[in-house]
Design a protein around this motif. Structure first.
Motif: not given
Ligand code: ZN
Ligand code: ZN
Length: 263
Positions: A160, A185, A191, A221
């Protein structure tokens, strides 16, 4: 109308796999964050796809490897060899390679085959190994990196990247269903998730569209990009399969597609 300047620009360099394809090159994604260029994986064909974005190999600051399978890593050897041409003078900045534990050994074994052909001056190459047993993090100049082990190979990690303004992109690499990936996430702006095969062909160590959608939904997300498509994926309705488990913004990756955050 105010124009919001993107903090992260994502370019899909390769949305494919090990299977040769004129449409889908092997796995690679470029992120531009501040003035840094980051590659995520470098499957065969990555350097030619980079040229399509008017980027030379000398402008790449970081390569992040999710794992060492050839469709994700094989362009490293020609990348390093090309960096030496003609005398390494074209690379003005350090190339930093970030990967899970075991990368130093992987590179040493490649050097056992290729020797000085892929040996850069020490000042030009920096290697950072992330923990492949637990969550890890790294603060770099223009962004921060978080990583977590995922369900594929022993060295496999997902990343990330968070910009200084707080925008974030997750790159799954290859993985099966992963609680770690969901945690990494959480609330991410984007993502980029593997979706190797259709739902009815689920292969251990990989995701399908509905499994990837499930991960995206549980992580909350803001946008999901599916990628790493084997040819079987181009025979079915990937979007429909993903919609069984995910209602948010959805993009099916194609080579040279660009996504800006905020977009
Ligand atoms: Zn793999
Ligand atoms: Zn793969």
């Amino acid at each position: 109308m105010s124009v919001v300047k993107p903090e992260i620009t994502v370019t899909v360099l390769g949305s494919g796999t090990c299977v040769p394809s004129l449409e889908r090159s092997s796995c690679s994604v470029m992120l531009e964050v501040s003035n840094s260029r980051l590659l995520f994986d470098s499957g065969p064909g990555t350097m030619r796809r980079l040229l399509r974005t008017n980027t030379t190999i000398f402008e790449v600051d970081y390569i992040f490897y999710s794992h060492f399978h050839p469709d994700h890593s094989a362009e490293l050897v020609p990348f390093l060899f090309a960096t030496k041409y003609p005398d390494m003078s074209q690379r003005q900045t350090v190339l930093t390679i970030v990967a899970g534990g075991g990368f130093e050994d992987f590179l040493a074994r490649l050097k056992g085959v290729y020797g000085k052909w892929i040996d850069l001056d020490p000042g030009l190459l920096e290697i950072m190994e992330m923990n492949n047993q637990a969550a890890d993090s790294l603060r770099l100049k223009a962004f921060t990196v978080q990583s977590t082990p995922v369900e594929h190979n022993p060295e496999s990690i997902a990343y990330r990247i968070t910009s200084t303004g707080g925008y974030s992109t997750v790159y799954s690499g290859d993985t099966d269903y992963s609680e770690n990936l969901i945690a990494l996430s959480n609330g991410a702006d984007l993502l980029i998730c593997e979706s190797a095969l259709p739902d009815d062909l689920h292969l251990k160590g990989h995701l399908t569209p509905s499994l990837a959608g499930n991960i995206a939904t549980r992580a909350g997300v803001k946008k999901l990009v599916l990628t790493h498509f084997y040819p079987e994926c181009d025979q079915v309705d990937i979007e429909q399969e993903c919609r069984k488990t995910y209602n948010g913004p959805l993009v099916l990756a194609e080579d040279l597609m660009r996504i800006q955050i905020p977009g």
